[in-house]
Design an enzyme around this catalytic site. Sequence first.
Site, PDB file in Angstrom:
ATOM      1  N   GLY A  54      38.284 -26.061  -3.896  1.00 23.61           N
ATOM      2  CA  GLY A  54      39.077 -26.983  -4.711  1.00 23.61           C
ATOM      3  C   GLY A  54      39.435 -28.259  -3.980  1.00 23.61           C
ATOM      4  O   GLY A  54      38.836 -28.578  -2.952  1.00 23.61           O
ATOM      5  N   ALA A  55      40.444 -28.980  -4.529  1.00 26.09           N
ATOM      6  CA  ALA A  55      40.781 -30.333  -4.047  1.00 26.09           C
ATOM      7  C   ALA A  55      39.469 -31.123  -4.007  1.00 26.09           C
ATOM      8  O   ALA A  55      39.082 -31.692  -2.980  1.00 26.09           O
ATOM      9  CB  ALA A  55      41.456 -30.283  -2.687  1.00 26.09           C
ATOM     10  N   LEU A  56      38.825 -31.136  -5.145  1.00 28.46           N
ATOM     11  CA  LEU A  56      37.443 -31.630  -5.225  1.00 28.46           C
ATOM     12  C   LEU A  56      37.339 -33.123  -4.950  1.00 28.46           C
ATOM     13  O   LEU A  56      38.212 -33.904  -5.305  1.00 28.46           O
ATOM     14  CB  LEU A  56      36.839 -31.307  -6.597  1.00 28.46           C
ATOM     15  CG  LEU A  56      36.786 -29.824  -6.961  1.00 28.46           C
ATOM     16  CD1 LEU A  56      36.100 -29.645  -8.312  1.00 28.46           C
ATOM     17  CD2 LEU A  56      36.068 -29.008  -5.893  1.00 28.46           C
TER      18      LEU A  56
ATOM     19  N   HIS B 221      31.851 -32.565  -3.008  1.00 27.30           N
ATOM     20  CA  HIS B 221      31.653 -31.405  -3.894  1.00 27.30           C
ATOM     21  C   HIS B 221      30.867 -31.800  -5.145  1.00 27.30           C
ATOM     22  O   HIS B 221      29.961 -31.087  -5.578  1.00 27.30           O
ATOM     23  CB  HIS B 221      33.001 -30.856  -4.385  1.00 27.30           C
ATOM     24  CG  HIS B 221      33.904 -30.348  -3.308  1.00 27.30           C
ATOM     25  ND1 HIS B 221      35.127 -30.914  -3.036  1.00 27.30           N
ATOM     26  CD2 HIS B 221      33.775 -29.308  -2.447  1.00 27.30           C
ATOM     27  CE1 HIS B 221      35.723 -30.239  -2.070  1.00 27.30           C
ATOM     28  NE2 HIS B 221      34.925 -29.257  -1.685  1.00 27.30           N
TER      29      HIS B 221
ATOM     30  N   GLY C 229      27.018 -27.711   1.699  1.00 25.24           N
ATOM     31  CA  GLY C 229      26.970 -29.001   2.377  1.00 25.24           C
ATOM     32  C   GLY C 229      26.652 -28.866   3.863  1.00 25.24           C
ATOM     33  O   GLY C 229      27.121 -27.934   4.528  1.00 25.24           O
TER      34      GLY C 229
ATOM     35  N   LYS D  54      27.843 -30.718   5.899  1.00 25.89           N
ATOM     36  CA  LYS D  54      29.116 -31.027   6.576  1.00 25.89           C
ATOM     37  C   LYS D  54      29.622 -29.778   7.308  1.00 25.89           C
ATOM     38  O   LYS D  54      30.201 -29.858   8.383  1.00 25.89           O
ATOM     39  CB  LYS D  54      30.117 -31.491   5.517  1.00 25.89           C
ATOM     40  CG  LYS D  54      31.550 -31.264   5.825  1.00 25.89           C
ATOM     41  CD  LYS D  54      32.253 -32.540   6.101  1.00 25.89           C
ATOM     42  CE  LYS D  54      33.702 -32.431   6.447  1.00 25.89           C
ATOM     43  NZ  LYS D  54      34.281 -31.149   6.588  1.00 25.89           N
ATOM     44  N   ASP D  55      29.416 -28.604   6.708  1.00 28.41           N
ATOM     45  CA  ASP D  55      29.790 -27.333   7.343  1.00 28.41           C
ATOM     46  C   ASP D  55      28.496 -26.653   7.787  1.00 28.41           C
ATOM     47  O   ASP D  55      28.073 -25.649   7.196  1.00 28.41           O
ATOM     48  CB  ASP D  55      30.560 -26.473   6.344  1.00 28.41           C
ATOM     49  CG  ASP D  55      31.820 -27.169   5.871  1.00 28.41           C
ATOM     50  OD1 ASP D  55      32.805 -27.165   6.602  1.00 28.41           O
ATOM     51  OD2 ASP D  55      31.781 -27.780   4.778  1.00 28.41           O
TER      52      ASP D  55
ATOM     53  N   GLN E 210      28.457 -22.918   8.640  1.00 32.51           N
ATOM     54  CA  GLN E 210      28.634 -22.111   7.417  1.00 32.51           C
ATOM     55  C   GLN E 210      27.319 -22.015   6.641  1.00 32.51           C
ATOM     56  O   GLN E 210      26.929 -20.946   6.173  1.00 32.51           O
ATOM     57  CB  GLN E 210      29.716 -22.760   6.553  1.00 32.51           C
ATOM     58  CG  GLN E 210      29.821 -22.195   5.160  1.00 32.51           C
ATOM     59  CD  GLN E 210      31.003 -22.758   4.413  1.00 32.51           C
ATOM     60  OE1 GLN E 210      32.123 -22.327   4.631  1.00 32.51           O
ATOM     61  NE2 GLN E 210      30.783 -23.709   3.512  1.00 32.51           N
TER      62      GLN E 210
HETATM   63  P1  AMP Z   1      34.996 -26.540   0.671  1.00 32.68           P
HETATM   64  O1  AMP Z   1      35.717 -26.768  -0.612  1.00 32.68           O
HETATM   65  O2  AMP Z   1      35.527 -27.357   1.785  1.00 32.68           O
HETATM   66  O3  AMP Z   1      34.870 -25.077   1.013  1.00 32.68           O
HETATM   67  O4  AMP Z   1      33.515 -27.047   0.443  1.00 32.68           O
HETATM   68  C1  AMP Z   1      32.711 -26.541  -0.579  1.00 32.68           C
HETATM   69  C2  AMP Z   1      31.305 -27.003  -0.334  1.00 32.68           C
HETATM   70  O5  AMP Z   1      31.257 -28.428  -0.347  1.00 32.68           O
HETATM   71  C3  AMP Z   1      30.753 -26.570   1.035  1.00 32.68           C
HETATM   72  O6  AMP Z   1      29.396 -26.205   0.896  1.00 32.68           O
HETATM   73  C4  AMP Z   1      30.900 -27.819   1.863  1.00 32.68           C
HETATM   74  O7  AMP Z   1      29.979 -27.905   2.927  1.00 32.68           O
HETATM   75  C5  AMP Z   1      30.611 -28.883   0.829  1.00 32.68           C
HETATM   76  N1  AMP Z   1      31.184 -30.169   1.243  1.00 32.68           N
HETATM   77  C6  AMP Z   1      32.447 -30.423   1.614  1.00 32.68           C
HETATM   78  N2  AMP Z   1      32.587 -31.714   1.972  1.00 32.68           N
HETATM   79  C7  AMP Z   1      31.363 -32.282   1.825  1.00 32.68           C
HETATM   80  C8  AMP Z   1      30.833 -33.591   2.032  1.00 32.68           C
HETATM   81  N3  AMP Z   1      31.602 -34.595   2.475  1.00 32.68           N
HETATM   82  N4  AMP Z   1      29.537 -33.811   1.782  1.00 32.68           N
HETATM   83  C9  AMP Z   1      28.738 -32.805   1.334  1.00 32.68           C
HETATM   84  N5  AMP Z   1      29.176 -31.548   1.120  1.00 32.68           N
HETATM   85  C10 AMP Z   1      30.465 -31.292   1.357  1.00 32.68           C
END
Ligand code: AMP
Length: 304
Positions: A55-57, A61, A172, A174-175, A178
């Site tokens: 969340g906190a999209l 995302h 992503g 970014k992680d 993961q």
């Molecule tokens: P999160 O809500 O942080 O768990 O992220 C959910 C998904 O969005 C994960 O696969 C993250 O790697 C991806 N994500 C988060 N931030 C970014 C970004 N800036 N660019 C691309 N993917 C992202």
Amino acid sequence: MQIYENICFLSSNCLSFVSSFLFAEMIIFKTKNKLSSYLFHLPTQTSIGFVPTMGALHKGHLTLIEKAKIDCSVVICSIFVNPTQFNNKEDFDKYPNSITKDITQLEKINCDVVYTPAISDLYAENEQANHYDFNGLDKLIEGKFREGHFDGVATIIEKFFGIINPKKAYFGQKDLQQLLIVKSLTKKLNLPIEIIDCPTIREKNGLAISSRNKLLNKKQLETATLLYNSLLFCKDNKELYSIEKLKTLIQKNFSEQNDVRLEYIEFVNAITLQSISQFKAKDKNAICIAAFISGVRLIDNIIF
Ligand code: AMP
């Protein structure tokens, strides 16, 4: 009229599917049972794309969901702050939440389904994360600082994959760790799910977009550009300095700034995440960084 008469004979689950199909309305499920029942009524050839989020999209995302929309016939986004992947209760408690705004954003980009379960829908009382053997992948980089984090990630992803059984799931870069853990999990469990890597989306100043950025004010966000600037500096100067020297320069730069703390900067093979002492032209290299900006922990990486 024909369609209407036919619809009248359908069950309520089926009806919600048909109406969503006709009117392209986004459907929100709060329980796995209702989601499963909806999935059960989809035509067998439906290709499901899945995007798990906490969340906190933000734009990062939304890019994943937009990519899934291109590839798949039904896109499901989950919004769930997974307790078992937090080794720090305070971090879990202060994780940003903007569910109403999230739903509006998902509607705008025509996401098909949102799954927003309560913790009790996915975990039994006192249930802990499973333990996985990732051949040490989970113990490197982030794993050194967030004990059990990837067991928590793998536990929730295994649950989601079991419920949704997507054709493709989007993660992503970014992680990065993961993403590699999820690929390893999928392989280990022999699941026919394609894991799709999506590049990191950044602000104009280079800062990787993150839900945690919402915890920073304007000045702190400016300071946070230090992470990406450090990565760029290392990449741009890789011919000039050794990895050891680059590390020292970044550590020194962080120590000279107020309100920041470098947790690590690691130079690794982008597939195995093993440390490297030299960049190899034939391999994919990655530099990964984690730092606290005014107490908020941010991570970033660059792959080349
Ligand atoms: P999160 O809500 O942080 O768990 O992220 C959910 C998904 O969005 C994960 O696969 C993250 O790697 C991806 N994500 C988060 N931030 C970014 C970004 N800036 N660019 C691309 N993917 C992202």
